[in-house]
Write a protein that holds these residues in place. Structure first.
Motif, PDB file in Angstrom:
ATOM      1  N   GLU A 102       0.815  -1.210   0.000  1.00  0.00           N
ATOM      2  CA  GLU A 102       0.000   0.000   0.000  1.00  0.00           C
ATOM      3  C   GLU A 102       0.848   1.259   0.000  1.00  0.00           C
ATOM      4  O   GLU A 102       0.322   2.360   0.108  1.00  0.00           O
ATOM      5  N   TYR A 103       2.157   1.089  -0.125  1.00  0.00           N
ATOM      6  CA  TYR A 103       3.077   2.216  -0.133  1.00  0.00           C
ATOM      7  C   TYR A 103       4.281   1.848  -0.992  1.00  0.00           C
ATOM      8  O   TYR A 103       4.505   0.682  -1.319  1.00  0.00           O
ATOM      9  N   ASP A 104       5.048   2.847  -1.363  1.00  0.00           N
ATOM     10  CA  ASP A 104       6.263   2.625  -2.137  1.00  0.00           C
ATOM     11  C   ASP A 104       7.398   2.310  -1.159  1.00  0.00           C
ATOM     12  O   ASP A 104       7.753   3.153  -0.344  1.00  0.00           O
ATOM     13  N   PRO A 105       7.966   1.108  -1.218  1.00  0.00           N
ATOM     14  CA  PRO A 105       9.004   0.747  -0.254  1.00  0.00           C
ATOM     15  C   PRO A 105      10.362   1.393  -0.544  1.00  0.00           C
ATOM     16  O   PRO A 105      11.271   1.323   0.280  1.00  0.00           O
ATOM     17  N   TYR A 106      10.512   2.013  -1.705  1.00  0.00           N
ATOM     18  CA  TYR A 106      11.785   2.619  -2.082  1.00  0.00           C
ATOM     19  C   TYR A 106      11.893   4.048  -1.550  1.00  0.00           C
ATOM     20  O   TYR A 106      11.101   4.908  -1.906  1.00  0.00           O
ATOM     21  N   THR A 107      12.894   4.273  -0.715  1.00  0.00           N
ATOM     22  CA  THR A 107      13.158   5.643  -0.251  1.00  0.00           C
ATOM     23  C   THR A 107      13.794   6.425  -1.399  1.00  0.00           C
ATOM     24  O   THR A 107      14.230   5.843  -2.398  1.00  0.00           O
ATOM     25  N   ALA A 108      13.878   7.726  -1.243  1.00  0.00           N
ATOM     26  CA  ALA A 108      14.502   8.564  -2.273  1.00  0.00           C
ATOM     27  C   ALA A 108      15.962   8.153  -2.488  1.00  0.00           C
ATOM     28  O   ALA A 108      16.437   8.100  -3.627  1.00  0.00           O
ATOM     29  N   ASP A 109      16.661   7.834  -1.406  1.00  0.00           N
ATOM     30  CA  ASP A 109      18.057   7.396  -1.534  1.00  0.00           C
ATOM     31  C   ASP A 109      18.161   6.065  -2.279  1.00  0.00           C
ATOM     32  O   ASP A 109      19.060   5.877  -3.105  1.00  0.00           O
ATOM     33  N   MET A 110      17.258   5.140  -1.976  1.00  0.00           N
ATOM     34  CA  MET A 110      17.253   3.858  -2.682  1.00  0.00           C
ATOM     35  C   MET A 110      17.017   4.081  -4.174  1.00  0.00           C
ATOM     36  O   MET A 110      17.706   3.492  -5.015  1.00  0.00           O
ATOM     37  N   GLN A 111      16.055   4.922  -4.504  1.00  0.00           N
ATOM     38  CA  GLN A 111      15.743   5.196  -5.905  1.00  0.00           C
ATOM     39  C   GLN A 111      16.939   5.794  -6.632  1.00  0.00           C
ATOM     40  O   GLN A 111      17.257   5.400  -7.758  1.00  0.00           O
ATOM     41  N   LYS A 112      17.616   6.697  -5.981  1.00  0.00           N
ATOM     42  CA  LYS A 112      18.793   7.347  -6.583  1.00  0.00           C
ATOM     43  C   LYS A 112      19.901   6.321  -6.830  1.00  0.00           C
ATOM     44  O   LYS A 112      20.505   6.283  -7.906  1.00  0.00           O
ATOM     45  N   THR A 113      20.147   5.472  -5.847  1.00  0.00           N
ATOM     46  CA  THR A 113      21.183   4.453  -5.963  1.00  0.00           C
ATOM     47  C   THR A 113      20.850   3.450  -7.059  1.00  0.00           C
ATOM     48  O   THR A 113      21.686   3.132  -7.916  1.00  0.00           O
ATOM     49  N   ILE A 114      19.623   2.966  -7.043  1.00  0.00           N
ATOM     50  CA  ILE A 114      19.191   1.975  -8.034  1.00  0.00           C
ATOM     51  C   ILE A 114      19.241   2.565  -9.434  1.00  0.00           C
ATOM     52  O   ILE A 114      19.705   1.919 -10.378  1.00  0.00           O
ATOM     53  N   GLN A 115      18.795   3.779  -9.572  1.00  0.00           N
ATOM     54  CA  GLN A 115      18.803   4.433 -10.887  1.00  0.00           C
ATOM     55  C   GLN A 115      20.226   4.544 -11.431  1.00  0.00           C
ATOM     56  O   GLN A 115      20.460   4.336 -12.627  1.00  0.00           O
ATOM     57  N   ALA A 116      21.193   4.826 -10.570  1.00  0.00           N
ATOM     58  CA  ALA A 116      22.590   4.912 -11.009  1.00  0.00           C
ATOM     59  C   ALA A 116      23.080   3.554 -11.518  1.00  0.00           C
ATOM     60  O   ALA A 116      23.767   3.485 -12.552  1.00  0.00           O
ATOM     61  N   TYR A 117      22.731   2.477 -10.813  1.00  0.00           N
ATOM     62  CA  TYR A 117      23.121   1.140 -11.270  1.00  0.00           C
ATOM     63  C   TYR A 117      22.453   0.782 -12.590  1.00  0.00           C
ATOM     64  O   TYR A 117      23.065   0.196 -13.481  1.00  0.00           O
ATOM     65  N   ILE A 118      21.183   1.119 -12.721  1.00  0.00           N
ATOM     66  CA  ILE A 118      20.460   0.834 -13.957  1.00  0.00           C
ATOM     67  C   ILE A 118      21.106   1.571 -15.125  1.00  0.00           C
ATOM     68  O   ILE A 118      21.314   1.000 -16.202  1.00  0.00           O
ATOM     69  N   LYS A 119      21.447   2.835 -14.934  1.00  0.00           N
ATOM     70  CA  LYS A 119      22.089   3.610 -16.005  1.00  0.00           C
ATOM     71  C   LYS A 119      23.435   3.011 -16.390  1.00  0.00           C
ATOM     72  O   LYS A 119      23.792   2.970 -17.570  1.00  0.00           O
ATOM     73  N   LEU A 120      24.186   2.539 -15.396  1.00  0.00           N
ATOM     74  CA  LEU A 120      25.477   1.917 -15.650  1.00  0.00           C
ATOM     75  C   LEU A 120      25.313   0.654 -16.502  1.00  0.00           C
ATOM     76  O   LEU A 120      26.012   0.454 -17.502  1.00  0.00           O
TER      77      LEU A 120
END
Length: 140
Positions: A102-120
Motif C-alpha cells: 500500500e506504499y512505495d518501499p523505495y526511499t529517495a536514496d534507494m531510488q537514486k542508488t538503483i537508478q545509477a546502477y540501472i544507467k550503468l
C-alpha cells in the motif's frame, strides 16, 4: 521486489509486512542492487556468447525468445518443444499478484542508488549493441 518476496516469503509467497518495514528491506536493497549490476557487468565483460533476454520480452513473446536462447546454445530448435513450454507458461510457481504493498518501499536514496546502477548497466548493454534496460526497471 520479487527476489525479496522469494527470499522472505518462499517461491510463491510474499514477504511479511514486518520484513518490508524492518531492517531487512533496506539491507536487501543495499546489498542486492550492486550485486545485480556487477553480476550483469561481469557477464558482459567475461561472457563469450551473451544473449540478453529481459523478463518483459519473455512475457510478451515467449516462443520467439525461447527460440533465440536455443539457437544461441547451438541446438536445433524443435517447434514442438517450444510449443510445449509455451503451453505450460502459467505453471504452479507464480505469485498470485493479488497482494500489493500500500506504499512505495523505495526511499529517495534507494531510488537514486538503483537508478545509477540501472544507467550503468544500460550503458554497458548499449555499448555492446545489446538491448538496453527496459524503462520499467527504473524506480517510480
Amino acid at each position: 521486489m520479487a527476489e525479496f518476496n522469494r527470499k522472505y516469503g518462499g517461491h510463491i509467497g510474499f514477504a511479511a509486512h514486518a520484513h518490508w518495514k524492518g531492517k531487512e528491506w533496506p539491507e536487501f536493497v543495499r546489498n542486492y542492487a550492486p550485486w545485480w549490476a556487477t553480476h550483469t557487468l561481469d557477464w558482459l565483460k567475461f561472457g563469450k556468447k551473451v544473449l540478453v533476454v529481459h523478463f518483459e520480452d519473455l512475457k510478451q513473446d515467449l516462443f520467439v525468445q525461447l527460440g533465440r536462447m536455443v539457437r544461441l546454445l547451438g541446438v536445433a530448435v524443435r517447434e514442438d518443444r517450444l510449443l510445449c513450454v509455451e503451453s505450460q507458461k502459467d505453471g504452479n510457481f507464480k505469485r498470485s499478484g493479488l497482494r500489493k504493498l500500500e506504499y512505495d518501499p523505495y526511499t529517495a536514496d534507494m531510488q537514486k542508488t538503483i537508478q545509477a546502477y540501472i544507467k550503468l548497466v544500460d550503458a554497458a548493454l548499449k555499448g555492446r549493441n545489446l538491448t538496453g534496460v527496459p524503462d520499467d526497471y527504473y524506480p517510480r
